[in-house]
Design a protein around this motif. Structure first.
Motif, PDB file in Angstrom:
ATOM      1  N   GLN A   3       0.834  -1.202  -0.044  1.00  0.00           N
ATOM      2  CA  GLN A   3      -0.025  -0.198   0.031  1.00  0.00           C
ATOM      3  C   GLN A   3       0.766   1.227  -0.066  1.00  0.00           C
ATOM      4  OE1 GLN A   3      -3.274  -0.294  -0.196  1.00  0.00           O
ATOM      5  NE2 GLN A   3      -3.498   1.945  -0.291  1.00  0.00           N
ATOM      6  N   VAL A   4       2.059   1.294   0.645  1.00  0.00           N
ATOM      7  CA  VAL A   4       2.816   2.332   0.765  1.00  0.00           C
ATOM      8  C   VAL A   4       3.286   2.391  -0.741  1.00  0.00           C
ATOM      9  CG1 VAL A   4       5.157   3.122   1.633  1.00  0.00           C
ATOM     10  CG2 VAL A   4       3.580   1.890   3.121  1.00  0.00           C
ATOM     11  N   TRP A   5       3.948   1.461  -1.464  1.00  0.00           N
ATOM     12  CA  TRP A   5       4.264   1.722  -2.839  1.00  0.00           C
ATOM     13  C   TRP A   5       3.190   2.508  -3.652  1.00  0.00           C
ATOM     14  CZ3 TRP A   5       9.014   2.634  -3.227  1.00  0.00           C
ATOM     15  CH2 TRP A   5      10.064   1.648  -2.673  1.00  0.00           C
ATOM     16  N   ARG A   6       1.896   1.750  -3.684  1.00  0.00           N
ATOM     17  CA  ARG A   6       0.724   2.568  -4.303  1.00  0.00           C
ATOM     18  C   ARG A   6       0.609   4.001  -4.086  1.00  0.00           C
ATOM     19  NH1 ARG A   6      -4.074  -2.132  -4.659  1.00  0.00           N
ATOM     20  NH2 ARG A   6      -2.979  -3.331  -6.000  1.00  0.00           N
ATOM     21  N   THR A   7       0.780   4.290  -2.840  1.00  0.00           N
ATOM     22  CA  THR A   7       0.319   5.846  -2.369  1.00  0.00           C
ATOM     23  C   THR A   7       1.516   6.555  -2.942  1.00  0.00           C
ATOM     24  OG1 THR A   7      -0.595   4.963  -0.373  1.00  0.00           O
ATOM     25  CG2 THR A   7       0.033   7.115  -0.440  1.00  0.00           C
ATOM     26  N   LEU A   8       2.697   5.963  -2.854  1.00  0.00           N
ATOM     27  CA  LEU A   8       3.870   6.895  -3.271  1.00  0.00           C
ATOM     28  C   LEU A   8       3.865   7.017  -4.984  1.00  0.00           C
ATOM     29  CD1 LEU A   8       6.860   5.382  -1.410  1.00  0.00           C
ATOM     30  CD2 LEU A   8       5.891   7.588  -1.164  1.00  0.00           C
ATOM     31  N   THR A   9       3.223   6.023  -5.760  1.00  0.00           N
ATOM     32  CA  THR A   9       3.264   5.871  -7.100  1.00  0.00           C
ATOM     33  C   THR A   9       2.126   6.936  -7.295  1.00  0.00           C
ATOM     34  OG1 THR A   9       3.912   3.722  -7.301  1.00  0.00           O
ATOM     35  CG2 THR A   9       2.819   4.461  -9.094  1.00  0.00           C
ATOM     36  N   ALA A  10       1.107   6.901  -6.562  1.00  0.00           N
ATOM     37  CA  ALA A  10      -0.021   7.731  -6.787  1.00  0.00           C
ATOM     38  C   ALA A  10       0.534   9.396  -6.598  1.00  0.00           C
ATOM     39  CB  ALA A  10      -1.194   7.628  -6.135  1.00  0.00           C
ATOM     40  N   ALA A  11       1.320   9.641  -5.649  1.00  0.00           N
ATOM     41  CA  ALA A  11       1.621  10.926  -5.425  1.00  0.00           C
ATOM     42  C   ALA A  11       2.733  11.477  -6.530  1.00  0.00           C
ATOM     43  CB  ALA A  11       2.369  10.911  -3.947  1.00  0.00           C
ATOM     44  N   LEU A  12       3.531  10.369  -6.950  1.00  0.00           N
ATOM     45  CA  LEU A  12       4.576  10.671  -8.014  1.00  0.00           C
ATOM     46  C   LEU A  12       3.771  11.023  -9.313  1.00  0.00           C
ATOM     47  CD1 LEU A  12       7.505  10.819  -8.904  1.00  0.00           C
ATOM     48  CD2 LEU A  12       7.305   8.529  -9.817  1.00  0.00           C
ATOM     49  N   VAL A  13       2.899  10.278  -9.591  1.00  0.00           N
ATOM     50  CA  VAL A  13       1.824  10.795 -10.735  1.00  0.00           C
ATOM     51  C   VAL A  13       1.293  11.856 -10.718  1.00  0.00           C
ATOM     52  CG1 VAL A  13       0.074  10.007 -12.312  1.00  0.00           C
ATOM     53  CG2 VAL A  13       1.781   8.310 -11.499  1.00  0.00           C
ATOM     54  N   MET A  14       0.617  12.454  -9.441  1.00  0.00           N
ATOM     55  CA  MET A  14      -0.016  13.548  -9.402  1.00  0.00           C
ATOM     56  C   MET A  14       0.913  14.634  -9.635  1.00  0.00           C
ATOM     57  SD  MET A  14      -2.885  12.802  -6.521  1.00  0.00           S
ATOM     58  CE  MET A  14      -1.926  13.248  -5.180  1.00  0.00           C
ATOM     59  N   GLY A  15       2.301  14.563  -8.989  1.00  0.00           N
ATOM     60  CA  GLY A  15       3.328  15.567  -8.849  1.00  0.00           C
ATOM     61  C   GLY A  15       3.601  15.928 -10.408  1.00  0.00           C
ATOM     62  N   LEU A  16       3.903  14.633 -11.122  1.00  0.00           N
ATOM     63  CA  LEU A  16       4.421  14.965 -12.537  1.00  0.00           C
ATOM     64  C   LEU A  16       3.132  15.610 -13.251  1.00  0.00           C
ATOM     65  CD1 LEU A  16       6.296  11.435 -13.109  1.00  0.00           C
ATOM     66  CD2 LEU A  16       7.169  13.725 -13.334  1.00  0.00           C
ATOM     67  N   ILE A  17       1.918  15.223 -13.174  1.00  0.00           N
ATOM     68  CA  ILE A  17       0.841  15.971 -13.887  1.00  0.00           C
ATOM     69  C   ILE A  17       0.880  17.481 -13.355  1.00  0.00           C
ATOM     70  CG2 ILE A  17      -1.645  15.919 -14.172  1.00  0.00           C
ATOM     71  CD1 ILE A  17      -0.419  13.681 -15.754  1.00  0.00           C
ATOM     72  N   TRP A  18       1.086  17.918 -12.226  1.00  0.00           N
ATOM     73  CA  TRP A  18       0.872  19.104 -11.788  1.00  0.00           C
ATOM     74  C   TRP A  18       2.145  19.712 -12.553  1.00  0.00           C
ATOM     75  CZ3 TRP A  18       4.944  21.922  -9.254  1.00  0.00           C
ATOM     76  CH2 TRP A  18       4.621  23.251  -9.048  1.00  0.00           C
ATOM     77  N   LEU A  19       3.267  19.145 -12.473  1.00  0.00           N
ATOM     78  CA  LEU A  19       4.534  19.877 -13.097  1.00  0.00           C
ATOM     79  C   LEU A  19       4.081  20.075 -14.678  1.00  0.00           C
ATOM     80  CD1 LEU A  19       7.292  17.897 -11.804  1.00  0.00           C
ATOM     81  CD2 LEU A  19       7.101  20.346 -11.303  1.00  0.00           C
ATOM     82  N   VAL A  20       3.548  19.172 -15.308  1.00  0.00           N
ATOM     83  CA  VAL A  20       3.342  19.382 -16.909  1.00  0.00           C
ATOM     84  C   VAL A  20       2.184  20.380 -16.923  1.00  0.00           C
ATOM     85  CG1 VAL A  20       2.134  18.422 -18.787  1.00  0.00           C
ATOM     86  CG2 VAL A  20       3.666  16.701 -17.536  1.00  0.00           C
ATOM     87  N   CYS A  21       1.379  20.472 -16.018  1.00  0.00           N
ATOM     88  CA  CYS A  21       0.363  21.647 -16.136  1.00  0.00           C
ATOM     89  C   CYS A  21       1.098  22.975 -16.226  1.00  0.00           C
ATOM     90  CB  CYS A  21      -0.873  21.401 -14.978  1.00  0.00           C
ATOM     91  SG  CYS A  21      -1.841  20.246 -15.568  1.00  0.00           S
ATOM     92  N   GLU A  22       1.945  22.875 -15.030  1.00  0.00           N
ATOM     93  CA  GLU A  22       2.503  24.233 -14.567  1.00  0.00           C
ATOM     94  C   GLU A  22       3.437  24.563 -15.562  1.00  0.00           C
ATOM     95  OE1 GLU A  22       2.663  27.398 -11.832  1.00  0.00           O
ATOM     96  OE2 GLU A  22       1.521  25.736 -11.922  1.00  0.00           O
ATOM     97  N   TYR A  23       4.392  23.870 -16.132  1.00  0.00           N
ATOM     98  CA  TYR A  23       5.390  24.512 -16.797  1.00  0.00           C
ATOM     99  C   TYR A  23       5.275  23.848 -18.324  1.00  0.00           C
ATOM    100  CZ  TYR A  23       7.608  25.336 -12.656  1.00  0.00           C
ATOM    101  OH  TYR A  23       7.748  25.760 -11.133  1.00  0.00           O
ATOM    102  N   VAL A  24       4.303  23.086 -18.940  1.00  0.00           N
ATOM    103  CA  VAL A  24       4.278  22.637 -20.303  1.00  0.00           C
ATOM    104  C   VAL A  24       2.943  23.420 -20.758  1.00  0.00           C
ATOM    105  CG1 VAL A  24       4.360  21.109 -21.892  1.00  0.00           C
ATOM    106  CG2 VAL A  24       5.547  20.577 -20.056  1.00  0.00           C
ATOM    107  N   SER A  25       2.017  22.568 -20.550  1.00  0.00           N
ATOM    108  CA  SER A  25       0.703  23.241 -20.766  1.00  0.00           C
ATOM    109  C   SER A  25      -0.493  22.262 -20.041  1.00  0.00           C
ATOM    110  CB  SER A  25       0.251  23.138 -22.361  1.00  0.00           C
ATOM    111  OG  SER A  25       0.207  21.855 -23.100  1.00  0.00           O
ATOM    112  N   VAL A  26      -1.524  22.694 -20.253  1.00  0.00           N
ATOM    113  CA  VAL A  26      -2.575  22.006 -19.506  1.00  0.00           C
ATOM    114  C   VAL A  26      -3.250  20.890 -20.595  1.00  0.00           C
ATOM    115  CG1 VAL A  26      -5.075  22.395 -18.718  1.00  0.00           C
ATOM    116  CG2 VAL A  26      -3.156  23.651 -17.890  1.00  0.00           C
ATOM    117  N   THR A  27      -3.254  21.223 -21.822  1.00  0.00           N
ATOM    118  CA  THR A  27      -3.618  20.459 -22.858  1.00  0.00           C
ATOM    119  C   THR A  27      -2.653  18.952 -22.817  1.00  0.00           C
ATOM    120  OG1 THR A  27      -4.339  22.244 -23.939  1.00  0.00           O
ATOM    121  CG2 THR A  27      -4.188  20.188 -25.146  1.00  0.00           C
ATOM    122  N   THR A  28      -1.345  19.246 -22.584  1.00  0.00           N
ATOM    123  CA  THR A  28      -0.586  18.200 -22.614  1.00  0.00           C
ATOM    124  C   THR A  28      -0.753  17.332 -21.425  1.00  0.00           C
ATOM    125  OG1 THR A  28       1.202  19.373 -23.699  1.00  0.00           O
ATOM    126  CG2 THR A  28       1.850  17.410 -22.503  1.00  0.00           C
ATOM    127  N   ALA A  29      -1.178  17.827 -20.323  1.00  0.00           N
ATOM    128  CA  ALA A  29      -1.417  17.075 -19.012  1.00  0.00           C
ATOM    129  C   ALA A  29      -2.801  16.381 -19.148  1.00  0.00           C
ATOM    130  CB  ALA A  29      -1.517  18.037 -17.804  1.00  0.00           C
TER     131      ALA A  29
END
Length: 68
Positions: A3-29
């Motif tokens: 469960q810890v690994w699943r939670t960390l993976t979900a947090a990582l994916v959410m962080g990457l999506i936020w980074l793409v939204c913030e620095y690339v484009s919302v459409t790409t995200a």
């Protein structure tokens, strides 16, 4: 621990999506999220199919009179 690994993976994916939204484009995200949904849909469907088979087998054992 699983469960810890699943939670960390979900947090990582959410962080990457936020980074793409913030620095690339919302459409790409949005395209990335849609791709993830398509990829995960197959595994979710397989899990649900496995659960329904297990429930059917269990109900056959518990309620055999209903399956005759």
């Amino acid at each position: 621990m699983h469960q810890v690994w699943r939670t960390l993976t979900a947090a990582l994916v959410m962080g990457l999506i936020w980074l793409v939204c913030e620095y690339v484009s919302v459409t790409t995200a949005v395209v990335i999220v849609a791709g993830l949904v398509v990829v995960l849909e197959g595994s979710i469907k397989d899990r649900l199919d496995d659960m329904s088979k297990a429930l059917e087998m269990h109900s056959r054992k518990v309620f055999p009179e209903l399956w005759n």
